[in-house]
Design an enzyme around this catalytic site. Structure first.
Site, PDB file in Angstrom:
ATOM      1  N   ASN A  31       0.839  -1.203   0.000  1.00 17.19           N
ATOM      2  CA  ASN A  31       0.000   0.000   0.000  1.00 17.19           C
ATOM      3  C   ASN A  31       0.868   1.245   0.000  1.00 17.19           C
ATOM      4  O   ASN A  31       1.944   1.279   0.617  1.00 17.19           O
ATOM      5  CB  ASN A  31      -1.019  -0.004   1.157  1.00 17.19           C
ATOM      6  CG  ASN A  31      -0.406  -0.163   2.528  1.00 17.19           C
ATOM      7  OD1 ASN A  31       0.621  -0.803   2.686  1.00 17.19           O
ATOM      8  ND2 ASN A  31      -1.044   0.409   3.542  1.00 17.19           N
ATOM      9  N   GLU A  43       0.394   5.217   0.656  1.00 18.92           N
ATOM     10  CA  GLU A  43      -0.529   6.253   1.139  1.00 18.92           C
ATOM     11  C   GLU A  43      -0.093   7.637   0.669  1.00 18.92           C
ATOM     12  O   GLU A  43       1.006   7.808   0.137  1.00 18.92           O
ATOM     13  CB  GLU A  43      -0.619   6.168   2.661  1.00 18.92           C
ATOM     14  CG  GLU A  43      -1.195   4.829   3.105  1.00 18.92           C
ATOM     15  CD  GLU A  43      -1.431   4.709   4.597  1.00 18.92           C
ATOM     16  OE1 GLU A  43      -0.936   5.557   5.376  1.00 18.92           O
ATOM     17  OE2 GLU A  43      -2.133   3.748   4.978  1.00 18.92           O
ATOM     18  N   CYS A  83      -4.176   0.739  -2.280  1.00 19.77           N
ATOM     19  CA  CYS A  83      -3.949  -0.498  -1.526  1.00 19.77           C
ATOM     20  C   CYS A  83      -2.886  -1.365  -2.197  1.00 19.77           C
ATOM     21  O   CYS A  83      -2.599  -1.223  -3.395  1.00 19.77           O
ATOM     22  CB  CYS A  83      -5.241  -1.309  -1.456  1.00 19.77           C
ATOM     23  SG  CYS A  83      -6.585  -0.528  -0.568  1.00 19.77           S
ATOM     24  N   GLU A 101      -3.128  -4.477  -3.027  1.00 18.93           N
ATOM     25  CA  GLU A 101      -3.685  -5.356  -4.054  1.00 18.93           C
ATOM     26  C   GLU A 101      -3.788  -4.648  -5.404  1.00 18.93           C
ATOM     27  O   GLU A 101      -3.493  -5.224  -6.439  1.00 18.93           O
ATOM     28  CB  GLU A 101      -5.077  -5.848  -3.641  1.00 18.93           C
ATOM     29  CG  GLU A 101      -5.094  -6.709  -2.392  1.00 18.93           C
ATOM     30  CD  GLU A 101      -5.279  -5.923  -1.112  1.00 18.93           C
ATOM     31  OE1 GLU A 101      -4.786  -4.765  -1.027  1.00 18.93           O
ATOM     32  OE2 GLU A 101      -5.900  -6.450  -0.185  1.00 18.93           O
ATOM     33  N   CYS A 145     -10.292  -4.774   0.123  1.00 15.93           N
ATOM     34  CA  CYS A 145     -11.419  -3.845   0.190  1.00 15.93           C
ATOM     35  C   CYS A 145     -12.255  -3.973  -1.091  1.00 15.93           C
ATOM     36  O   CYS A 145     -11.833  -4.606  -2.069  1.00 15.93           O
ATOM     37  CB  CYS A 145     -10.910  -2.412   0.359  1.00 15.93           C
ATOM     38  SG  CYS A 145     -10.259  -1.687  -1.157  1.00 15.93           S
ATOM     39  N   CYS A 173     -10.560  -2.971  -4.393  1.00 19.01           N
ATOM     40  CA  CYS A 173      -9.561  -3.943  -4.869  1.00 19.01           C
ATOM     41  C   CYS A 173     -10.245  -5.197  -5.409  1.00 19.01           C
ATOM     42  O   CYS A 173      -9.792  -5.776  -6.407  1.00 19.01           O
ATOM     43  CB  CYS A 173      -8.591  -4.306  -3.749  1.00 19.01           C
ATOM     44  SG  CYS A 173      -7.457  -2.945  -3.373  1.00 19.01           S
TER      45      CYS A 173
HETATM   46  N1  THU Z   1      -5.131  -1.557   2.728  1.00 17.42           N
HETATM   47  C1  THU Z   1      -4.575  -2.370   1.785  1.00 17.42           C
HETATM   48  O1  THU Z   1      -3.524  -2.065   1.219  1.00 17.42           O
HETATM   49  N2  THU Z   1      -5.196  -3.536   1.493  1.00 17.42           N
HETATM   50  C2  THU Z   1      -6.295  -4.009   2.138  1.00 17.42           C
HETATM   51  O2  THU Z   1      -6.753  -5.106   1.826  1.00 17.42           O
HETATM   52  C3  THU Z   1      -6.929  -3.215   3.187  1.00 17.42           C
HETATM   53  C4  THU Z   1      -6.380  -1.864   3.395  1.00 17.42           C
HETATM   54  C5  THU Z   1      -4.427  -0.324   3.093  1.00 17.42           C
HETATM   55  C6  THU Z   1      -5.078   0.963   2.685  1.00 17.42           C
HETATM   56  C7  THU Z   1      -4.473   1.921   3.705  1.00 17.42           C
HETATM   57  O3  THU Z   1      -3.200   2.321   3.238  1.00 17.42           O
HETATM   58  C8  THU Z   1      -4.281   1.076   4.938  1.00 17.42           C
HETATM   59  O4  THU Z   1      -4.291  -0.278   4.491  1.00 17.42           O
HETATM   60  C9  THU Z   1      -5.341   1.275   5.999  1.00 17.42           C
HETATM   61  O5  THU Z   1      -6.612   1.104   5.481  1.00 17.42           O
END
Ligand code: THU
Length: 155
Positions: free
Chosen positions: A61, A63, A72, A74, A111, A114
């Site tokens: 991920n 941000e 994310c 994925e 999520c 994704c």
């Molecule tokens: N996140 C992911 O990368 N994958 C997931 O399956 C769930 C959430 C990330 C998004 C954000 O950067 C952090 O986790 C918190 O939600």
């Protein structure tokens, strides 16, 4: 009136029970949590996708201070897979998350956004097995659509 029911089949494995190829994918997803850029949530997610040609594509991920601009693990992985290897089927994806000094005890699952992104490639190129890593157990689902019933894949 008819009532229908959708069930979500999944298997639970210990790490040692997993086939070797899946262990490798899970190890890669766990490693990728270290490449996560998550200064805001401190929730570090890693993903690894096994392509039909044997290549493993990695993602984490990423941000952003403008929160919705982040993405994310994925989607980082599947968009990278399609950008680098267009048209090559994605066969499996493994996902792991690390926070507060340890891997999540229970698997985390992709999520909605994704799931939708992965479902597009699944609809075009065939089932993508989903492997969700947790310290207490590893879940394996046969496809992305099993996580996203009534998937919107064409218009
Ligand atoms: N996140 C992911 O990368 N994958 C997931 O399956 C769930 C959430 C990330 C998004 C954000 O950067 C952090 O986790 C918190 O939600």
């Amino acid at each position: 009136m008819k009532t229908h029911k959708i069930e979500t089949p999944f298997e639970e494995y210990t790490y040692d029970e997993l086939p070797e190829a899946d262990r490798k994918l899970v190890d890669t997803a766990k490693d990728m949590t270290r490449n996560s850029y998550a200064p805001y949530s401190r929730f570090h997610v890693g993903a690894a996708i096994l392509l039909d040609n044997g290549v493993i594509i990695k993602g984490s991920n990423q941000e952003n201070v403008a929160y919705p601009s982040g993405t994310c693990a994925e989607r980082t992985a599947c968009y990278q897979a399609s950008a680098l290897h267009p048209g090559v089927p994605m066969r499996k994806i493994a996902i792991a998350a690390w926070t507060n000094g340890h891997f999540q005890e229970n698997p985390i699952s992709p999520c909605g956004a994704c799931r939708q992104a992965l479902a597009e490639y699944e609809a075009k190129y065939g089932p993508i097995e989903v492997i969700l890593y947790g310290e207490k157990g590893i879940y394996k689902l046969p496809s992305v659509s099993s996580l996203l019933p009534f998937t919107f894949t064409e218009f």
